[in-house]
Motif scaffolding. Structure first.
Motif, PDB file in Angstrom:
ATOM      1  N   ARG A 176       0.744  -1.078  -0.043  1.00  0.00           N
ATOM      2  CA  ARG A 176       0.065   0.006  -0.031  1.00  0.00           C
ATOM      3  C   ARG A 176       0.800   1.252  -0.061  1.00  0.00           C
ATOM      4  O   ARG A 176       0.683   2.168  -0.743  1.00  0.00           O
TER       5      ARG A 176
ATOM      6  N   SER B  66       0.267   1.528  -3.883  1.00  0.00           N
ATOM      7  CA  SER B  66      -0.947   1.619  -4.409  1.00  0.00           C
ATOM      8  C   SER B  66      -1.618   2.833  -3.500  1.00  0.00           C
ATOM      9  O   SER B  66      -2.769   3.200  -4.164  1.00  0.00           O
ATOM     10  N   ARG B  67      -1.168   3.248  -2.690  1.00  0.00           N
ATOM     11  CA  ARG B  67      -2.024   4.118  -1.731  1.00  0.00           C
ATOM     12  C   ARG B  67      -1.151   5.431  -0.985  1.00  0.00           C
ATOM     13  O   ARG B  67      -1.160   5.541  -0.114  1.00  0.00           O
TER      14      ARG B  67
ATOM     15  N   TYR C 131       0.371  -0.762  -9.138  1.00  0.00           N
ATOM     16  CA  TYR C 131       0.158  -2.254  -8.847  1.00  0.00           C
ATOM     17  C   TYR C 131       1.529  -2.863  -9.442  1.00  0.00           C
ATOM     18  O   TYR C 131       2.174  -2.393 -10.340  1.00  0.00           O
TER      19      TYR C 131
HETATM   20  P1  A2P Z   1      -4.614  -1.916  -2.820  1.00  0.00           P
HETATM   21  O1  A2P Z   1      -4.219  -0.358  -2.310  1.00  0.00           O
HETATM   22  O2  A2P Z   1      -5.658  -1.921  -3.962  1.00  0.00           O
HETATM   23  O3  A2P Z   1      -5.320  -2.825  -1.735  1.00  0.00           O
HETATM   24  P2  A2P Z   1      -2.357  -5.691   1.156  1.00  0.00           P
HETATM   25  O4  A2P Z   1      -1.722  -4.553   2.048  1.00  0.00           O
HETATM   26  O5  A2P Z   1      -4.071  -5.903   1.260  1.00  0.00           O
HETATM   27  O6  A2P Z   1      -1.630  -7.249   1.380  1.00  0.00           O
HETATM   28  O7  A2P Z   1      -2.005  -5.760  -0.335  1.00  0.00           O
HETATM   29  C1  A2P Z   1      -0.806  -5.548  -0.760  1.00  0.00           C
HETATM   30  C2  A2P Z   1      -0.839  -4.742  -2.007  1.00  0.00           C
HETATM   31  O8  A2P Z   1      -1.355  -5.344  -3.133  1.00  0.00           O
HETATM   32  C3  A2P Z   1      -1.342  -3.400  -2.008  1.00  0.00           C
HETATM   33  O9  A2P Z   1      -0.855  -2.450  -2.663  1.00  0.00           O
HETATM   34  C4  A2P Z   1      -2.744  -3.799  -2.983  1.00  0.00           C
HETATM   35  O10 A2P Z   1      -3.411  -2.591  -3.400  1.00  0.00           O
HETATM   36  C5  A2P Z   1      -2.110  -4.739  -4.065  1.00  0.00           C
HETATM   37  N1  A2P Z   1      -3.342  -5.329  -4.713  1.00  0.00           N
HETATM   38  C6  A2P Z   1      -4.628  -5.584  -4.422  1.00  0.00           C
HETATM   39  N2  A2P Z   1      -5.205  -6.202  -5.272  1.00  0.00           N
HETATM   40  C7  A2P Z   1      -4.189  -6.274  -6.364  1.00  0.00           C
HETATM   41  C8  A2P Z   1      -4.481  -7.026  -7.716  1.00  0.00           C
HETATM   42  N3  A2P Z   1      -5.456  -7.568  -8.185  1.00  0.00           N
HETATM   43  N4  A2P Z   1      -3.274  -6.834  -8.379  1.00  0.00           N
HETATM   44  C9  A2P Z   1      -2.131  -6.449  -7.713  1.00  0.00           C
HETATM   45  N5  A2P Z   1      -1.960  -5.867  -6.673  1.00  0.00           N
HETATM   46  C10 A2P Z   1      -3.026  -5.816  -5.942  1.00  0.00           C
END
Ligand code: A2P
Length: 404
Positions: free
Chosen positions: A301, A327-328, A336
């Motif tokens: 994230r 992602s955040r 991703y």
């Molecule tokens: P997201 O911000 O959309 O949840 P986690 O912290 O839940 O274990 O997730 C680890 C990372 O994987 C986060 O950046 C999460 O993004 C991302 N992620 C979630 N869904 C997918 C996906 N379908 N493909 C690739 N990465 C993903």
């Protein structure tokens, strides 16, 4: 119902799942092409009325719990309700245990191409793993010698690095294997909690080289519907606490050992555990002159929620090609691992086209399709015949997928 045995009496070879070894990972249910496998809140079971003994489910099972068979009279086959109530498999009835010719299915496991996307065999140069040395009936005890938080104190996710020491008890493991933890206590129905599976985050020679210990990467899960029982138990452990362990498990998600083999590793969150184990094993052997490349795509994230961020970033650039996707991060576009792979498409394609490359994917279930589509896109846009390459990667034990 498994193999039908031609004898004077109607004996069938019924396929069953060992509830003592099963770690409830759902792989078999997802793999079964004819929906013969189902589960309740406790057990995974095989419906004898539906199972045709195709054994597509056998190779992908990480523990081997799936590979159990009993000769039974057709009229007395165990129902799924019987199986839901089991804590252990029933003994084989001696009187119907006649020696019968049945296919040695381990030898002729179908190349489950239609049912699984990854390899069901290990790389040719992988070391031989030990599996299931310790079971529910005879588990190992390990002592906690470390438990520290990997994510920033202010970050919402609590991901921990937990080190378990086995003392004088033999517990040989390889990178990519996992162990089962038996949390203490019982669930609401009074039955003992079943084992939860965790990938090992340390190399074969120990979290500390030469010590009989290993590490796990554990994310604390909020309690919901019985989830989080084991992760909260583990995350709250203190030094000196004793943990009940079964395993090791896994005989395919293993690293190659030939020195010119390349590792293409793609992970999210705690899916980094096996990547850390493999990377650290390679790092310790650097002086031996290994020439294989390491390329890593790692999604989290935020920077503060990426386990092992500090140690990872301090690895030499000529040792590992590290690519992070956040992602955040406030003020930044969501990224991703797939996005970053596309940015590095030329280098990924070069690795894909090399017969020494081994691909490992571990992390969120949702990312598996996206990563596979990205590999396909990169291959096709670099004139690689993806269907043929994919099949070859699988057949040669060079494409390993472990998502949950
Ligand atoms: P997201 O911000 O959309 O949840 P986690 O912290 O839940 O274990 O997730 C680890 C990372 O994987 C986060 O950046 C999460 O993004 C991302 N992620 C979630 N869904 C997918 C996906 N379908 N493909 C690739 N990465 C993903």
């Amino acid at each position: 119902m498994g193999a039908h045995i031609e004898t004077g009496i109607d004996i069938v070879r019924q396929h069953l799942i060992d509830p003592e070894i099963c770690i409830r990972c759902n792989t078999c249910e997802e793999t079964c092409p004819i929906d013969a496998i189902t589960h309740d809140g406790v057990n995974y079971v095989v419906n004898a009325q539906v199972c045709n003994g195709c054994i597509a489910c056998v190779p992908p099972c990480p523990t081997g719990a799936i590979d159990n068979w009993r000769n039974v009279l057709r009229s007395e086959a165990y129902s799924i309700d019987d199986q839901f109530g089991w804590d252990a498999l029933p003994a084989q009835h001696e009187e119907i245990n006649a020696p019968v010719e049945v296919p040695a299915h381990n030898d002729e496991a179908p190349v489950a191409s239609d049912t699984v996307g990854g390899s069901t065999v290990a790389p040719w140069s992988a070391a031989r793993p030990y599996v299931q040395l310790y079971t529910h009936k005879a588990p190992a005890l390990a002592t906690v010698v470390g438990n520290f938080r990997l994510t920033d104190a202010a970050a919402p996710s609590d991901i921990r690095h937990i080190v378990l020491d086995f003392g004088a008890l033999p517990f040989p493991v390889l990178e990519g294997q996992s162990i089962g933890i038996l949390p203490p206590g019982t669930s609401a129905d009074g039955r003992a909690h079943h084992a939860r599976q965790y990938s090992i985050a340390s190399p074969r020679d120990g979290e500390r080289p030469g010590y009989n210990n290993l590490s796990l990467t554990v994310k604390r899960v909020q309690h919901e519907d019985g989830n989080g029982v084991c992760s909260n138990y583990l995350c709250d452990l203190k030094k000196g606490d004793v943990v009940t362990v079964i395993g090791p498990f896994g005989n395919t998600f293993l690293m190659p050992n030939h020195p010119d083999s390349h590792l293409l590793m793609i992970c999210t969150g705690t899916g980094s555990a096996p990547m850390r184990a493999m990377t650290e094993y390679r790092r310790r052997r650097r002086a031996t002159g290994e020439t294989g490349k390491l390329m890593l795509f790692f999604g989290a994230r935020t920077r503060g929620e990426l386990p092992y961020f500090g140690p990872l970033m301090s690895l030499p650039k000529d040792f590992i090609d590290t690519n992070l996707a956040f992602s955040r991060t406030p003020g930044e576009a969501k990224r991703y691992v797939q996005d970053v792979m596309r940015e590095r498409a030329d280098d990924v394609a070069q690795l894909l086209g090399d017969g020494n490359t081994h691909v490992y994917v571990c992390g969120l279930r949702g990312m598996e399709d996206g990563v596979m589509q990205t590999l396909e896109f990169i291959a096709r846009s670099h004139s690689l015949d993806w269907p043929a390459l994919w099949e070859r990667l699988r057949r040669e034990g060079r494409l390993h997928l472990e998502t949950y």
